[in-house]
Structure formats: C-alpha cells, structure tokens
Design a protein around this motif. Structure first.
Motif, mmCIF file in Angstrom:
data_model
loop_
_atom_site.group_PDB
_atom_site.id
_atom_site.type_symbol
_atom_site.label_atom_id
_atom_site.label_comp_id
_atom_site.label_asym_id
_atom_site.label_seq_id
_atom_site.Cartn_x
_atom_site.Cartn_y
_atom_site.Cartn_z
ATOM 1 N N UNK A 39 0.827 -1.213 0.000
ATOM 2 C CA UNK A 39 0.000 0.000 0.000
ATOM 3 C C UNK A 39 0.859 1.260 0.000
ATOM 4 N N UNK A 40 2.101 1.144 -0.386
ATOM 5 C CA UNK A 40 3.066 2.239 -0.460
ATOM 6 C C UNK A 40 3.620 2.627 0.908
ATOM 7 N N UNK A 236 -11.045 10.139 -13.046
ATOM 8 C CA UNK A 236 -11.528 8.811 -12.660
ATOM 9 C C UNK A 236 -12.526 8.917 -11.513
ATOM 10 N N UNK A 237 -12.278 9.868 -10.606
ATOM 11 C CA UNK A 237 -13.168 9.976 -9.441
ATOM 12 C C UNK A 237 -14.560 10.455 -9.834
ATOM 13 N N UNK A 238 -14.683 11.084 -10.996
ATOM 14 C CA UNK A 238 -16.021 11.516 -11.407
ATOM 15 C C UNK A 238 -16.787 10.372 -12.067
ATOM 16 N N UNK A 239 -16.156 9.208 -12.144
ATOM 17 C CA UNK A 239 -16.910 8.022 -12.531
ATOM 18 C C UNK A 239 -16.932 7.697 -14.006
ATOM 19 N N UNK A 240 -15.786 7.288 -14.570
ATOM 20 C CA UNK A 240 -15.778 6.821 -15.951
ATOM 21 C C UNK A 240 -16.448 5.449 -15.969
ATOM 22 N N UNK A 245 -13.550 1.783 -19.852
ATOM 23 C CA UNK A 245 -12.224 1.799 -19.221
ATOM 24 C C UNK A 245 -11.144 1.241 -20.148
ATOM 25 N N UNK A 252 -3.613 3.514 -13.048
ATOM 26 C CA UNK A 252 -3.535 4.782 -12.315
ATOM 27 C C UNK A 252 -4.470 4.759 -11.097
ATOM 28 N N UNK A 253 -5.682 4.299 -11.310
ATOM 29 C CA UNK A 253 -6.655 4.258 -10.215
ATOM 30 C C UNK A 253 -6.144 3.377 -9.072
ATOM 31 N N UNK A 256 -2.530 5.019 -7.598
ATOM 32 C CA UNK A 256 -2.432 6.336 -6.968
ATOM 33 C C UNK A 256 -3.700 6.825 -6.283
ATOM 34 N N UNK A 257 -4.820 6.188 -6.544
ATOM 35 C CA UNK A 257 -6.038 6.586 -5.835
ATOM 36 C C UNK A 257 -6.390 5.581 -4.751
ATOM 37 N N UNK A 258 -6.111 4.300 -5.030
ATOM 38 C CA UNK A 258 -6.478 3.266 -4.060
ATOM 39 C C UNK A 258 -5.260 2.658 -3.364
ATOM 40 N N UNK A 259 -4.083 3.062 -3.763
ATOM 41 C CA UNK A 259 -2.831 2.593 -3.153
ATOM 42 C C UNK A 259 -2.712 1.068 -3.170
ATOM 43 N N UNK A 260 -3.161 0.464 -4.258
ATOM 44 C CA UNK A 260 -3.036 -0.994 -4.411
ATOM 45 C C UNK A 260 -1.990 -1.248 -5.493
#
Lengths: 293, 437
Positions: A39-40, A236-240, A245, A252-253, A256-260
């Motif tokens: 998770x970084x 991505x956070x606005x919901x593609x 996809x 990227x999601x 850098x957004x979910x740290x997975x």
C-alpha cells in the motif's frame, strides 16, 4: 587501450546509472510488487499469484483489454493512412505549404486539457456542434461519448486521438517522402507513371520504413492511451463507466487513488505482454511490405 | 595523476549535479524566521504539506504560525490540488512525506487504517475543550475511537436560489421549511421551455456525490452505507426512490442536465446567469460566486427536509493529519501547528476567507454579522448543527465511491435503469466493504 577503456566507463557512467535507476530497477521492482500486497506505506507482503489471478478474474480488466484493442484497431490504421495522405499532399508544390503543415501540427502541441474541453463541447449531445451539423442535415443526433454503446464511445475517442497524433506521424512520413530522390520520380514520369502510380509504386515503397515506424509508435501510444480518456471524461473519481475503461486508467486508479500497487503492477505487466505480442505480430509482417533498400 | 584528478573531478561534478537534482523538489522554506540568530540546533523543522498552496490555506495563517513559533523552522511543500494526491502517494512510498498535511477526510480515514496517520485522540483530550467545537471536529474519528486528524474546515451545502428568477416567475422563494417535494414542484414552475429547448431550469440536477445523489438518497430515507459503515444500503428501496426522483427531474426536464451545464459554462455560471433558479451550493463556492458573479441577486436557505421530517446536510471536510513516521519532536511541532490552527485567532481568519467553515463555535458565531453574499449564512451553520452528515466515509470510501459514481452517471444519462443500477452498485460496494475486513 586501457586508458581509452577507463574514459569510456567514466563517460558512460551517467547513462548507465540512468538505465539502472530509472529502467532496470523499476522493471525488477514492479515485477516483485506484482506478487505482493503493498500500500506504499507498509512493507510489501508476498502473496504469490493472488494479484494476477484477481486481475485476470475481474470483468473490468477484460473490458479494458477489449476497449484498448478496438481503440488500437480503429486509431492506428486511420492515423497512419491520414498521416500518409496529408504528408503526400503537403509534399507537393502548393501555396502556403508551411501554413498547412503548421495547421496539421497544431493539435500535437495543444495540451490535452484544452483539447479535451473543446472536444467535450463538440461531442455534447444536445448542444454540440457535431450534432448540430447532423441535425441541420436532417439526421438524428448521436451520443458520441455518453452512449451506452461502448463501441461508439471508443470510436469517438479514437478519432480524437487521431486529431491529436496525426500531425506528428505526418511529419515523420513527410521527412521520409522528402528523401525520395527527384530523379526517381522524374524517371517514373518519363516511363509514363501517372500521379496515382507514382504514389503507390514509387513513393509508398520508398517510405515504408517510416510508415512502419509510425504504425509501431501509434500502436504503442494506442495501448498506452490515458490522457485522451481523462481529457474527455474529466477524472476517474467523477466516474468513468466501466464499459469505457482502458488498462492505464485501471493502473492509475489502483496505484495512486487506491494505493493498491500489487494489482496495478500486475495490470501494467499484462499490458506490456499484450503490447509486446502485438508489436511482434507487426514485426512478423514487416518483411512482407517494408523496403529498406 | 592529472588525468586521475580530472576523472575524480568529473565524478564529483556528476555527484553535485545529481544531488542538486534530488533536493527537496517543490518545497520552499517558509518565510524566514524572524529570529534568524536563534541557534538552529535547537530549532525543530516542521514540514507542512499544502495541497492547492495558499489558494486553499491562507498564507496569513502560515506566516502567523512562523512568527509566533520562532523555535519551529517551517518548510512548506506545496503542489496544485490535483497533483498533490500523486505526489503524496510517492512521498509516502519513499518515506519523504511532510510531517503534517491535509487531504479529503475519507483519504485520511484510509491513511489511519494503513498506519500513515498518527492517532490524535490523546492530543485532543489533553489540549482542546471539545465543547468549544462543533461535532465536525471529530470528522476523522474511526469507529474504534481513534482520531486520525482535525478539520482544515467544513464544507456543507445549502439550497441557493436566484431571487431575480423567482421574482420574475412570481414564485415564492424557498424557506427552511421546504421539503424535497416543494423543491420539485417549484422547479417545475420555474422551468421555461422555448420550443424544443429549455431556456431556464428550476434546479441544477448535479449527480456528483456531495450536492447530487447523496442528499437525494438521504432525504428519501435511504443511505449509502448502514450505521456501522460496513454494509451497503443500495438495496434499500428508499435509496432507489431518491435516485429515481433525481433522475425524473433530469429526464422530465425541470432539472438542468449535464449537457446543458457543460454547454453553458458549468454549474455556477448557469445558476448565476439565471438559467437555473436553484442549486445545492457548497459553502466554499460562495467565494467564486462573489468574485465572478458579484451582481447576481442570490441567497441560501437550509437544504429541504427529508420524508421523515429530518434534515440531512451533507458536509465534506478536508482534514489535517500528522505523519505517524515523523520524529516525536516533529509530531509535537505538528500538534503545535494544529493547536494554532484551531485557535480563535486562526479560526477567525478562516471565517474571513470564506473558503470553508471553521470548526470553532466562537468563530462560527461571527458569520451572523457577515454582510457578504449569501446573507443567510445560518443556512450553512445551523444546517450542520441540525443535520450535518458526512458522506458515509470510511476507510474504503475512495474505492466504493468511484464504483457508485460510475453507475450513478449511467443512471442519470439514461443508460441504465435505477432498478438495475442500484442492484449493480449494491453488489460492487458490498464486495469492497467485505474485502477490507
């Protein structure tokens, strides 16, 4: 001899360091973390093939692969053909040639943010200029990027990518065309070749290495598509929607957004394998139509 | 010998170049400490991360802290808001993150779960009087009682209305007693159609979370998650009802849809220009309204009451956290900064910026005397007092929120029915919640 070798190492050191730090290490490290849960922040935990299995079992991954394949299949041929045709036209003795070249190259230097805003407006279902034109001709408006039909959305985005990339490809092919000796063209003219024959039998064979290069680069950029999707969908956070996809958005999601980082690395490696196979496929056919002599 | 010397010099030059490149990029020292002569050995260095830089956090606050705390050397690490998320992720990976920074509250909750954030409950207990603050002080409190941060500020929503549009249409302006049905009926009355096209909508039908789908499902009696924040409630018919009402407004044309908003410059532009009469406005956007649309005649009331007669006022918070990996002296310095941030002096400054609501009650009271638009700021302050709710934030919020938004977008543009959409959302959200156990 020894002294020469000594200096060789010194002068190549920065580049060797660069390759090791920014290329080899990330390759090895991303391979490692694709087998871990990381998770970084906390130390990576070895989980074997879990990430790979999870990614391969996810519907969204296969949807993203389907999309990127279709995206590449639409984008690469259109971009290559258009770049070739435009380069051929701009290689003729026409007025304001420089201005036209600038015109076609302008999208290359236009930031995606600005280009995205313009295209979003043009694609607007109710108020966009494209649908306005269609309606003026008595046709029904089209949901270009909001459609529930994924093929329509991916095709629309591929067109935008062509708009952005055709200038760069055109410049490369144009450079190749300008290397075609005038004598060869004159000789073919004396032999009775008309414009079309000159294009297909003389010019095209001589620029095939450039066309091939453009195809390879376009294919790689198609599989790495990211900016164009963000430019048109916002973020991505606005919901593609899942059906629109592509793999790099997932990478990227997850990273850098979910740290997975584990699933992100596994997805990136799978994408690499696909690009490699696709490029080898193109390489296999290279000898059949590309002329280096 | 001279060649060896040259080679060593060359390598040293490369090392200097590399070390120059690796200096703390993007960070700048804060304003020089007033007492430069203070022995640096005794100074504690505090690295403060500022997403959005001084556009979000007033420079006056940082300068004030530097002046009042000469023993702390402040180093500011700033980045545009959009880039900060990626930057902080890589900094966390490289263990080079600031000692204190702020992000969305939900992100802080996930940091808490992963061990990135320091539990501040003991600090708060020792140094703050909880009754001097609104409940929002504990926005980052986890179910186990740990507090992963303190608010940078609170941003609730209220119902903004364009008075000129109401007057022109002869419709009574909204009141605090409105229900969502009143909102819907007024929207219908205020919608103006010209042929096939609509020139004026009653309400802006945003379908983002804070001022879109979340208040709509809450008012209908639904919710995203249950009280334990471990179960999805998208299978609740009331949740579907709320989404259906929002969809109906868009579909039947009395709520401005996304196409209209994009074609007309966005939500604020549409509201300010009178192309939409009402809007769920987030507190921070009053600054943009006053800067860009100073002439618009507008005000706010509390958002309408739900079907159960209760009010649900969604509020988002940005939250300061202290890095759990900071040295103890830096953690203490970070807490000094947060105490300063929560002091009367700074909370008053926050009121003046208008970019967020402070969490200290005494500072909130000052808003009553405010003469800037909207005049009825009590719609925000009393609103959160009466029914302030977070967006069902938990440690996996960032993940399930994206999944919900993907499907809600599809519902609202008519690609998926509400019934099918909520089924899909419920499955996906529950999967995420279960995976984090």
């Amino acid at each position: 001899m020894q002294k020469q070798g000594y200096w060789g190492y010194i002068f190549t050191l920065p580049f060797v360091v660069n390759v090791v730090v920014f290329l080899l290490f990330p390759i090895v490290f991303s391979t490692y973390i694709s087998f871990t849960e990381w998770d970084l922040f906390n130390a990576p935990r070895w989980i074997g093939l879990d990430n790979w299995v999870r990614v391969l079992n996810k519907h969204e991954f296969w949807v993203s692969i389907r999309n990127v394949f279709v995206f590449a299949l639409i984008f690469v041929p259109i971009q290559t053909i258009m770049a070739f045709v435009i380069a051929f036209m701009l290689n003729q003795a026409i007025r304001a040639k420089g201005l036209f070249r600038l015109f076609y190259f302008l999208p290359v230097v236009t930031p995606w943010i600005a280009g995205g805003v313009v295209w979003v407006w043009m694609f607007n279902y109710q108020y966009g200029v494209i649908n306005w034109a269609l309606e003026s001709m008595g046709l029904d408006p089209v949901k270009w990027i909001d459609s529930s039909n994924w093929l329509m959305v991916i095709s629309s985005i591929a067109i935008v990518q062509v708009w952005k990339g055709v200038g760069q490809s055109m410049i490369m092919i144009l450079a190749g065309m300008q290397n075609v000796p005038k004598e060869v063209l004159e000789a073919s003219q004396i032999d009775g070749a008309n414009g079309w024959k000159q294009l297909t039998k003389v010019v095209f064979p001589m620029v095939t290495p450039m066309v091939y290069l453009v195809m390879i680069l376009s294919t790689i950029s198609a599989f790495q598509a990211f900016d164009v999707f963000l430019g048109l969908f916002g973020s991505i956070t606005t919901g593609i929607p899942e059906r629109n996809m592509v793999p790099n958005l997932l990478v990227y999601r997850d990273a850098f957004l979910l740290f997975k980082m584990g699933p992100a690395s596994a997805t990136a490696w799978l994408l690499f394998v696909i690009i490699l196979v696709f490029t080898l496929f193109q390489k296999y056919f290279e000898k059949k139509w590309v002329h280096y002599d | 010998m001279s060649k060896k010397f040259s080679a060593i010099s060359l390598m040293l030059a490369f090392m200097m170049i590399f070390s120059a490149c690796s200096s703390s990029g993007g960070s700048t020292d804060g304003e020089a400490s007033p007492d430069q002569s203070t022995d640096n050995k005794e100074k504690v260095t505090l690295k403060i991360g500022l997403p959005g830089s001084y556009e979000v956090t007033s420079k006056e606050i940082i300068d004030g802290f530097i002046t009042s705390h000469p023993h702390i050397k402040v180093e500011i690490q700033e980045a545009p808001w959009g880039d900060f998320t990626s930057k902080i992720a890589t900094q966390i990976a490289g263990n080079t993150m600031p000692d204190v920074w702020f992000q969305e509250n939900a992100t802080i909750l996930s940091y808490g779960q992963r061990g990135v954030a320091e539990d501040l409950s003991s600090y708060i207990e020792a140094d703050l009087k909880a009754d001097e603050y609104i409940d929002g002080l504990f926005s980052a409190k986890a179910p186990d009682g740990k507090v992963w941060g303190v608010p940078h500020g609170i941003n609730p929503i209220a119902l903004a209305y364009n008075q000129d549009v109401f007057e022109k249409a002869g419709v009574a302006v909204p009141t605090d007693d409105w229900t969502y049905n009143d909102l819907i009926e007024a929207s219908k009355a205020l919608t103006v159609k010209e042929g096939d096209r609509t020139s004026q909508f009653g309400f802006i039908g945003s379908f983002s979370i804070t001022n879109g789908w979340f208040p709509w499902i809450k008012q209908a009696g639904g919710s995203a998650l249950d009280d334990t924040l471990t179960k999805s409630r998208f299978d609740d018919p009331k949740t579907a009802t709320g989404l259906q009402q929002l969809y109906d407004g868009l579909d039947q044309g009395y709520f401005a849809d996304i196409d209209f908003l994009k074609a007309n410059g966005g939500e604020l532009e549409v509201f300010a220009s009178g192309k939409a009469a009402m809007y769920f406005l987030q507190y921070s956007l009053q600054v943009n309204m006053n800067e860009s649309f100073a002439d618009t005649n507008w005000d706010v009331v509390k958002i309408p009451k739900g079907v159960d007669g209760k009010r649900y006022v969604p509020m988002v918070a940005n939250t300061w956290l202290v890095s759990s990996r900071a040295k103890q002296e830096s953690k203490d310095a970070a807490w000094e900064f947060l105490k300063y941030y929560l002091s009367d002096e700074v909370q008053d400054m926050i009121v003046k910026t208008g970019s967020t609501l402070p969490v200290k009650k005494s500072a909130l009271d000052q808003l009553k005397d405010s003469t800037t638009k909207p005049l009825n700021k009590a719609a925000f302050t009393d609103g959160i007092d009466e029914g302030g709710v977070t967006l069902d934030e938990n440690a996996t919020w960032s993940e399930w929120r994206i999944l919900v938004q993907q499907v809600v977008n599809e519902i609202m543009v008519g690609n998926v029915s509400v019934e099918d959409g909520v089924k899909d959302i419920h499955t996906k959200v529950q999967e995420v919640l279960d995976s984090s156990k």
